[in-house]
Design a protein around this motif. Structure first.
Motif, PDB file in Angstrom:
ATOM      1  N   ASP A 359       2.185   2.261  -9.768  1.00 17.92           N
ATOM      2  CA  ASP A 359       2.189   2.079  -8.311  1.00 17.92           C
ATOM      3  C   ASP A 359       0.783   2.181  -7.739  1.00 17.92           C
ATOM      4  OD1 ASP A 359       4.723   1.529  -7.616  1.00 17.92           O
ATOM      5  OD2 ASP A 359       5.167   3.442  -6.637  1.00 17.92           O
ATOM      6  N   TYR A 360       0.054   3.154  -8.286  1.00 14.11           N
ATOM      7  CA  TYR A 360      -1.312   3.402  -7.807  1.00 14.11           C
ATOM      8  C   TYR A 360      -2.183   2.154  -8.005  1.00 14.11           C
ATOM      9  CZ  TYR A 360      -6.000   5.490  -7.761  1.00 14.11           C
ATOM     10  OH  TYR A 360      -7.321   5.768  -7.509  1.00 14.11           O
ATOM     11  N   VAL A 361      -2.031   1.532  -9.182  1.00 11.02           N
ATOM     12  CA  VAL A 361      -2.797   0.309  -9.454  1.00 11.02           C
ATOM     13  C   VAL A 361      -2.407  -0.776  -8.450  1.00 11.02           C
ATOM     14  CG1 VAL A 361      -3.202  -1.552 -11.126  1.00 11.02           C
ATOM     15  CG2 VAL A 361      -2.963   0.816 -11.933  1.00 11.02           C
ATOM     16  N   ILE A 362      -1.101  -0.969  -8.316  1.00  8.17           N
ATOM     17  CA  ILE A 362      -0.607  -2.036  -7.442  1.00  8.17           C
ATOM     18  C   ILE A 362      -1.074  -1.779  -6.000  1.00  8.17           C
ATOM     19  CG2 ILE A 362       1.479  -3.240  -6.611  1.00  8.17           C
ATOM     20  CD1 ILE A 362       0.930  -3.412  -9.730  1.00  8.17           C
ATOM     21  N   GLU A 363      -0.979  -0.523  -5.597  1.00  7.47           N
ATOM     22  CA  GLU A 363      -1.331  -0.171  -4.219  1.00  7.47           C
ATOM     23  C   GLU A 363      -2.814  -0.400  -3.936  1.00  7.47           C
ATOM     24  OE1 GLU A 363       0.934   3.355  -3.081  1.00  7.47           O
ATOM     25  OE2 GLU A 363      -0.917   3.977  -2.059  1.00  7.47           O
ATOM     26  N   ARG A 364      -3.664   0.087  -4.853  1.00  4.63           N
ATOM     27  CA  ARG A 364      -5.111  -0.078  -4.624  1.00  4.63           C
ATOM     28  C   ARG A 364      -5.497  -1.541  -4.627  1.00  4.63           C
ATOM     29  NH1 ARG A 364      -9.450   3.879  -7.494  1.00  4.63           N
ATOM     30  NH2 ARG A 364     -10.866   2.269  -6.691  1.00  4.63           N
ATOM     31  N   VAL A 365      -4.936  -2.271  -5.585  1.00  2.57           N
ATOM     32  CA  VAL A 365      -5.332  -3.677  -5.687  1.00  2.57           C
ATOM     33  C   VAL A 365      -4.777  -4.480  -4.510  1.00  2.57           C
ATOM     34  CG1 VAL A 365      -5.160  -5.766  -7.087  1.00  2.57           C
ATOM     35  CG2 VAL A 365      -5.666  -3.573  -8.178  1.00  2.57           C
ATOM     36  N   SER A 366      -3.569  -4.163  -4.099  1.00  2.00           N
ATOM     37  CA  SER A 366      -3.058  -4.958  -2.965  1.00  2.00           C
ATOM     38  C   SER A 366      -3.765  -4.594  -1.671  1.00  2.00           C
ATOM     39  CB  SER A 366      -1.537  -4.916  -2.835  1.00  2.00           C
ATOM     40  OG  SER A 366      -1.050  -3.643  -3.004  1.00  2.00           O
ATOM     41  N   ALA A 367      -4.214  -3.329  -1.553  1.00  2.53           N
ATOM     42  CA  ALA A 367      -5.007  -2.975  -0.366  1.00  2.53           C
ATOM     43  C   ALA A 367      -6.301  -3.791  -0.374  1.00  2.53           C
ATOM     44  CB  ALA A 367      -5.311  -1.479  -0.356  1.00  2.53           C
ATOM     45  N   TYR A 368      -6.874  -3.941  -1.567  1.00  2.00           N
ATOM     46  CA  TYR A 368      -8.103  -4.729  -1.660  1.00  2.00           C
ATOM     47  C   TYR A 368      -7.817  -6.196  -1.322  1.00  2.00           C
ATOM     48  CZ  TYR A 368     -12.561  -6.475  -3.227  1.00  2.00           C
ATOM     49  OH  TYR A 368     -13.793  -7.075  -3.253  1.00  2.00           O
ATOM     50  N   LEU A 369      -6.703  -6.697  -1.862  1.00  5.79           N
ATOM     51  CA  LEU A 369      -6.345  -8.095  -1.583  1.00  5.79           C
ATOM     52  C   LEU A 369      -6.051  -8.303  -0.100  1.00  5.79           C
ATOM     53  CD1 LEU A 369      -4.331  -8.853  -4.803  1.00  5.79           C
ATOM     54  CD2 LEU A 369      -6.173 -10.301  -3.911  1.00  5.79           C
ATOM     55  N   ALA A 370      -5.509  -7.280   0.535  1.00  4.18           N
ATOM     56  CA  ALA A 370      -5.224  -7.395   1.980  1.00  4.18           C
ATOM     57  C   ALA A 370      -6.520  -7.615   2.758  1.00  4.18           C
ATOM     58  CB  ALA A 370      -4.491  -6.151   2.471  1.00  4.18           C
TER      59      ALA A 370
END
Ligand code: ACM
Ligand code: ZN
Length: 775
Positions: A359-370
């Motif tokens: 989740d942490y990976v997905i969350e950090r990367v999607s925040a970056y993608l946002a």
């Protein structure tokens, strides 16, 4: 009398009545009313447009017409008040009309006087054009000019149409086996015809990294090539220019290309180039077998996030899509559990489960993608951490469960369930007729009958969360463009219809009519290697049958089709017998059979050898000990002949054939395995006189001294096409089984069961077990 007169008139003036067979549009439009008469498309017809997007559509049509006929059609701008302009000639108009509701909706009106295509967007107009093209004769799809100036009569019709789902996707995996740019473009061109509007481009994998990232040149040097077990170097990648070319080509066809950057699993190719990305800094090369890799990226390291962000920085420049697929599937957490950095990260964040790190990976990367204006899509495993951010879109691939769970948490979902026919790497008919596939069963009718709104969500507010549907084309066993096309078509046309058409408008038989009568000619024009089913024998997957007295052969197809056949060894032609009832066979023969399309086109011929046999006599032996005498030859063996080159062997007795695959230690990644071959000899004790069918994935099976099953030349001996029937007398028959350990076509034979299985008279399959093996 009146009817007769009408009939005569209709025959004299065939252009008056629009026949049902004239309308063959795939996907079936929502609302279609046949008119009277035909619009003649002639050398003097003109195209007229209003607005830049309408002009694009007109130009697209003109280009197609020129390619197919050599004819240059005149293109003009519509005047403000076009009545006078239009009254002076034969026109096809393309107009942007903001009163038409729906981003992709369109209206197409064909009358004998004029054709009017309108929509509120360029996409809608493009789809109006696609429907118009399918009302034109299939010759419109020719790739070289026809030597004809014939008038094309386009049937009068009024169509009001809009898609059921906004997401109508197909996926390509150039990682396991690469697809050249031209092959990708060919599919984009073809699938746009069927109003597919998304391409999910899976660009990074354990087996190969396929996109140039300028900041990380080692990705191409080490990640884009693998040395396969066969010894060859397999490589390929897209330059950034290639990607731009593909994305622009797709955009011209109103297809949005969505890139996928896998994380944190399925990234061994990147780790091969940059070992610091994994927990243990593995010095490794891209994976050469299929399946799930245990070595994944290390979320305990900041270096992993820096890498992903830098890669994303370059990828978002190339892909204007609003979406970015971050993978997230099949990421084992074994390494994380042992990694001090991962454990420290968990402690720092107060996590108790490794799944939370995902989740942490997905969350950090999607925040970056946002921050780049992108929304993420991920495979259904991204739900597993339990804390997925709300705007993430879940792609449900195991089954519909992921989608149902995600929708209950208010996530939008995309349906691509392998359980429901949306994995086009699955077989579409009896495996005997098809190239080796990863398994599964997804015939055309299964795809067609899928409803992308899971029953559990139907009629609830959650059904709006279903964005649409996608078919996945994984390429472990799809070696190149020709095989891709065989798997993609015609199932992609069924996909198009389930994505576009409302369920009450879907009828499989009518779909088959449109497919086999009209669409097949269009696919031919594009030189698409589409799958035409071959006749099947219910319950028997074999081309070598035996009988002792007489037999009957029943033939079927996976969908309604006409079957032709011969039994005299000649190749079936349009004049051959049509199959109508089970075929009586009393003498040995070769049955050659194929399907014939309504167009007269004949599919691939299947040849079945049917032998009249007497039960071969049992061997006369006095005493027999249990088990088979087995010799084990350690060393590299690729084919049975190589065994001769190995001078020393170890002797043993095996009681079960499954023991054949146990003479070496096989690690999960099959790296560093000491390969060997094993040859087991003795007798098989047959219980009663009869005809037996045998099957095995072993390299070779000899019975009564003759080579009966030979998998030694197949690409990946993971399932057998070599089943055969033999008539055997009760008692002992010589048996020799050759097992070759190794990786073939990405498939380790150690993963086979090494069994020999048999069944009497089409009964139950049984393993040849301890009680049947002697020496
Ligand atoms: C998948 O098929 N691993 C998404
Ligand atoms: Zn780690």
């Amino acid at each position: 009398m009146k009817n007769k007169l009408f009939l005569i008139l209709a025959l004299l003036m065939p252009s008056l009545v629009v026949r049902a067979g004239d309308i063959n549009i795939i996907p079936m439009p929502q609302d279609i009313v046949a008119g009277e008469g035909y619009f003649p498309l002639t050398a003097t017809t003109q195209l007229a447009w209003n607005g830049a997007e309408a002009k694009q559509t007109a130009l697209f049509f003109a280009e197609k017409l020129k390619t197919a006929t050599g004819r240059e059609i005149k293109i003009v701008k519509l005047k403000k008040n076009p009545q006078k302009q239009l009254s002076k000639g034969s026109f096809i108009t393309f107009t942007i009309d903001k009163t038409i509701e729906g981003d992709e909706a369109y209206r197409l009106i064909v009358t004998p006087e004029r054709i009017q295509a309108s929509a509120s967007t360029g996409s809608g107009l493009f789809y109006a054009l696609q429907s118009l093209l399918q009302l034109c004769p299939p010759d419109i799809e020719n790739q070289a000019p026809l030597k004809t100036s014939a008038t094309w009569n386009i049937p009068a019709v009024t169509i009001n149409d809009a898609p059921r789902f906004p997401y109508r996707g197909f996926h390509l995996d150039p990682c396991r086996h690469f697809l050249p740019v031209a092959a990708v473009k060919k599919q984009l061109d073809m699938l746009a015809t069927y109003k597919i509007n998304k391409m999910h481009f899976h660009l990074t994998e354990d087996q190969g990294w396929r996109i140039e990232i300028k900041k990380y040149p080692e990705l191409l040097k080490y990640g884009a090539r693998r040395t396969e077990a066969e010894g060859n170097i397999y490589e390929g990648y897209y330059t950034q220019d290639d990607i731009r070319d593909i994305v622009a080509y797709a955009a011209e066809r109103h297809i949005e290309v969505i890139p996928e950057l896998e994380m944190p699993g399925h990234e061994l190719a990147a780790i091969s180039a940059y070992p610091e990305l994994s927990c243990r800094g593995d010095s490794i090369t891209p994976r050469i077998i299929w399946g799930v890799e245990d070595i994944v990226m290390c979320p305990g390291k900041e270096a992993m996030f820096t890498f992903l962000q830098n890669v994303i920085d370059e990828m978002v420049q190339l892909f204007p899509s609003q979406y970015f697929h971050i993978g997230g599937d099949e990421s084992p957490r074994k390494e994380w559990a042992k990694c001090p950095r991962c454990q420290a990260r968990m402690k720092e964040l107060g996590y108790t489960r490794e799944a939370q790190l995902q989740d942490y990976v997905i969350e950090r990367v999607s925040a970056y993608l946002a921050t780049k204006g992108k929304r993420i899509i991920g495979w259904n495993e991204i739900l597993e951490g339990g804390n997925l951010q709300r705007d993430a879109i879940v792609m449900s691939w195991w089954s519909e469960e992921g989608a149902i769970a995600a929708a209950r948490k208010n996530h939008q979902v995309i349906m691509t369930p392998s359980s429901h026919g949306l994995y086009f790497d699955h077989y579409q008919g009896d495996p005997i007729n098809e190239p080796t596939s990863i398994g599964g069963y997804a015939p055309l009718e299964k795809v067609y009958s899928y409803n992308p709104i899971p029953e559990e969500l139907r009629g609830t507010p959650s059904e709006k969360l279903v964005l649409g549907v996608q078919a996945n084309n994984w390429s472990e066993y799809t070696l190149g463009p020709a095989q891709l096309e065989n798997r993609l078509y015609p199932r992609a046309l069924a996909l198009a219809e389930i994505a576009w058409t409302q369920p009450e408008k879907k009828h499989f038989r009518d779909f088959c009519r449109r497919l086999d009568g009209d669409a097949s000619l269009r696919l031919n024009a594009h030189h698409i290697n589409y799958n035409i089913p071959q006749p099947e024998i219910p319950g028997v997957s074999s081309n070598r049958l035996a009988f002792t007295d007489r037999t009957k052969i029943t033939l079927t197809t996976t969908r309604p089709m006409s079957i032709i056949y011969t039994t005299d060894g000649t190749t079936p032609t349009t004049h051959s017998k049509r199959y109508t009832a089970p075929i009586d066979i009393s003498r040995s023969c070769q049955l050659k059979t194929a399907v014939i399309l309504p167009t007269g086109q004949i599919g691939n011929v299947r040849t079945i050898s049917i032998q009249k046999q007497t039960c071969s006599p049992a061997a006369k032996i006095k005493t027999a000990q249990p088990g088979l005498k087995t010799k084990i030859y350690y060393g590299k063996v690729r084919k049975p002949d190589d065994i001769k080159r190995i001078s020393s062997s170890k002797d043993t007795i095996i009681n079960h054939l499954e023991q054949l695959r146990t003479f070496t230690h096989v690690s999960p990644d099959v790296r560093g395995v000491e390969d060997y071959a094993a040859v087991a000899e003795g007798y098989i004790n047959i219980p009663a006189d009869g005809v037996y069918e045998f099957t095995s994935t072993n390299s070779q099976i000899y019975i009564d001294g003759a080579l009966q099953i030979d998998n030694s030349r197949v690409f990946a001996p993971r399932d057998t096409r070599q089943n055969l029937e033999l008539a055997l007398s009760a008692g002992y028959h010589k048996l020799k089984v050759v097992f070759i350990g190794g990786i073939f076509g990405g498939w380790p034979t150690y993963w086979n069961d090494a069994k020999l299985r048999f069944r009497p008279s089409r009964g139950e399959w049984t393993d040849v077990g301890e009680n049947m093996l002697y020496h």
